[in-house]
Enzyme design. Structure first.
Site, PDB file in Angstrom:
ATOM      1  N   LYS A 112       4.327   8.880   8.916  1.00  0.00           N
ATOM      2  CA  LYS A 112       4.128   8.285  10.240  1.00  0.00           C
ATOM      3  C   LYS A 112       5.153   8.775  11.280  1.00  0.00           C
ATOM      4  O   LYS A 112       5.043   9.887  11.754  1.00  0.00           O
ATOM      5  CB  LYS A 112       4.057   6.764  10.100  1.00  0.00           C
ATOM      6  CG  LYS A 112       2.852   6.413   9.190  1.00  0.00           C
ATOM      7  CD  LYS A 112       2.436   4.992   9.109  1.00  0.00           C
ATOM      8  CE  LYS A 112       1.124   4.893   8.337  1.00  0.00           C
ATOM      9  NZ  LYS A 112       1.134   4.041   7.167  1.00  0.00           N
TER      10      LYS A 112
ATOM     11  N   TYR B 239       0.859  -1.189   0.000  1.00  0.00           N
ATOM     12  CA  TYR B 239       0.000   0.000   0.000  1.00  0.00           C
ATOM     13  C   TYR B 239       0.888   1.229   0.000  1.00  0.00           C
ATOM     14  O   TYR B 239       1.869   1.300   0.741  1.00  0.00           O
ATOM     15  CB  TYR B 239      -0.893  -0.007   1.243  1.00  0.00           C
ATOM     16  CG  TYR B 239      -1.787   1.219   1.368  1.00  0.00           C
ATOM     17  CD1 TYR B 239      -2.865   1.407   0.493  1.00  0.00           C
ATOM     18  CD2 TYR B 239      -1.558   2.173   2.365  1.00  0.00           C
ATOM     19  CE1 TYR B 239      -3.691   2.522   0.616  1.00  0.00           C
ATOM     20  CE2 TYR B 239      -2.379   3.281   2.486  1.00  0.00           C
ATOM     21  CZ  TYR B 239      -3.444   3.456   1.612  1.00  0.00           C
ATOM     22  OH  TYR B 239      -4.253   4.562   1.739  1.00  0.00           O
TER      23      TYR B 239
ATOM     24  N   ASP C 248       9.346   2.753  -0.251  1.00  0.00           N
ATOM     25  CA  ASP C 248       8.305   3.418   0.528  1.00  0.00           C
ATOM     26  C   ASP C 248       8.502   3.028   1.981  1.00  0.00           C
ATOM     27  O   ASP C 248       8.145   1.931   2.406  1.00  0.00           O
ATOM     28  CB  ASP C 248       6.919   3.010   0.030  1.00  0.00           C
ATOM     29  CG  ASP C 248       5.813   3.724   0.809  1.00  0.00           C
ATOM     30  OD1 ASP C 248       6.129   4.408   1.808  1.00  0.00           O
ATOM     31  OD2 ASP C 248       4.636   3.580   0.423  1.00  0.00           O
TER      32      ASP C 248
END
Ligand SMILES: *Cc1c(COP(=O)(O)O)cnc(C)c1O
Length: 428
Positions: A266, A144, A238
């Site tokens: 994050k 994702y 990522d």
């Protein structure tokens, strides 16, 4: 435990917010029940509006490596708030955070801040396309990278590797530029390169966290590097989830492979909305205003968010044993869970790197999305509900990663294992 106040709050929210939530996974759809509405966090704990307390293994889906209400971050944020919330003009805090990241990574000369992981990845892909003057990208099933159009892709019909939209609203004209390959399967990547001579980049979660916890094989990442080099494509890691979490240097501290671009999110914001993407100067200088590739944001590099990010990162860098301690906790937990599951004949596949950990109710090791999908989601739902009752808050899907934070101690972990033993027994 009573959830009446959460249930009421959820009903009210559903009247005015689609599904009652601002991000779909929060709705508890795959585990049943209604989402808990949170009143506050306290260190390792979450407290819901009914006053129930849980040890929190979600940690806001990753950002809170020190747990909730970390005093250093709190102080830095309050100090920044008093000077103004946003200026739309540069501040020194952005340079300071950029300097500390660039000095950590040899392959990152420059970095740009945005406000979410989605934005970071979307921008990195535009930059890769602008830099290589190519249009196609390769991504992996089960990885994702946020909800931008090009990345909401599922396997198309038939044997071709070109993706089709995984959501209405995404034009097929766009997703035809996204080729889908299988995680940890280099042959499927070679096939993509055979099918297109127009590949701008390969984007990968080097430690996948969004199909459950599935680390890449070291050889797989090395082979991605050579394929990208051979075809003039950029390799993008990522690390929105794994960055500063898997180790101080994220996956780059765990594997030897060096990517061209890295995306963060994050942990980099310490709980505030921050994303970032960085890489070598020759690539990054293609960005506007120095270069032609456009990218912008009114709240990018927001001073309050930068203060939280800096306070978080400084603590991570200063604390040399942080990730060793976190990994010891994560391993203590997964090994305990595995042993207790085994005791009652439930097969459990477990893994952990740094502060990330995961477990699958699955007979076989999980190396890719197909393997992950063979997990027993009913068992997971029963486990999730049972553990909530015992006061332990896990991600509400089999296909998510869990996190330990520095505010957790061994006693909490051991209590969690004990509670899991009880819940496993009720499941068989
Ligand atoms: C969470 C995540 C994103 C998206 O970040 P948002 O801040 O939710 O937009 C992208 N990539 C990975 C690997 C993630 O874990």
């Amino acid at each position: 435990m009573q959830y009446t106040k959460s249930m009421k709050a959820y009903e009210k929210a559903r009247n005015v917010i689609p599904g009652g939530v601002d991000s779909p996974v929060r709705a508890f759809k795959s585990v049943g029940g209604t989402p808990l509405f949170i009143k506050k966090g306290e260190g390792a704990y979450l407290v819901d509006v009914d006053g129930n307390r849980y040890v929190d293994f979600v940690q806001s889906w990753g950002p809170l490596i020190f747990g909730h209400t970390n005093k250093v971050i709190e102080k830095a944020v309050i100090k920044a708030v008093k000077k103004g919330l946003s200026f739309g003009a540069p501040t020194k805090a952005e340079t300071k955070l950029a300097e500390s990241i660039c000095s950590l990574f040899e392959n990152i000369d420059k970095i740009r801040f945005v406000s979410s992981g989605t934005e970071a990845v979307m921008s990195a892909i535009r930059l890769a396309r602008g830099f290589t003057c190519k249009d196609d990208i390769i991504k992996f099933e089960g990885c994702y990278h946020g909800h931008s159009d090009s990345l909401l892709v599922q396997a198309g019909s038939g044997a071709v590797t070109f993706g089709s939209p995984s959501s209405p609203g995404v034009p097929a004209d766009l997703t035809k530029h996204t080729l889908l390959a299988k995680y940890n399967d280099i042959k499927s990547v070679k096939k993509c390169f055979e099918n297109s001579s127009n590949i701008a980049c390969v984007i990968v979660e080097p430690i996948a966290g969004n199909m459950g916890f599935v680390p890449a094989d070291a050889s797989f990442l090395e082979e991605l590097r050579s394929l990208c080099d051979a075809h003039g494509a950029l390799l993008i890691f990522d690390e929105v989830m794994s960055g500063f979490r898997a180790s101080l240097k994220g996956a780059q501290g765990v594997y030897k492979t060096v990517p061209d671009l890295v995306t963060f999110g994050k942990v980099i914001g310490g709980g505030m909305p921050v994303g970032a993407f960085g890489g070598r100067e020759e690539i990054m200088d293609k960005l506007s205003p120095d270069g032609p590739v456009y990218q912008a944001g009114t709240l990018s590099g927001n001073p309050v968010a930068m203060a939280a990010g800096l306070a978080s990162l400084e603590q991570i860098i200063e604390d040399e044993t942080l990730h060793v301690r976190l990994e010891a906790k994560a391993k203590r937990l997964i090994e305990g869970l595995k042993a207790e599951a085994q005791n009652v004949g439930i097969p459990l596949q477990v893994g952990a790197i740094g502060s990330m950990f995961g477990f699958f109710f699955n007979d076989n090791p999980v190396k890719n999305f197909d393997d992950a999908l063979k997990s027993d989601t009913k068992r997971f739902a029963a486990f999730h509900q049972g553990m909530l009752q015992e006061g332990f808050y896990f991600a509400c899907s089999q296909f998510e990663t869990s996190f330990v934070c520095d505010a957790m101690d061994d006693e909490m972990i051991d209590e969690c294992i004990e509670a899991a033993a009880k819940v496993f027994k009720e499941m068989v």
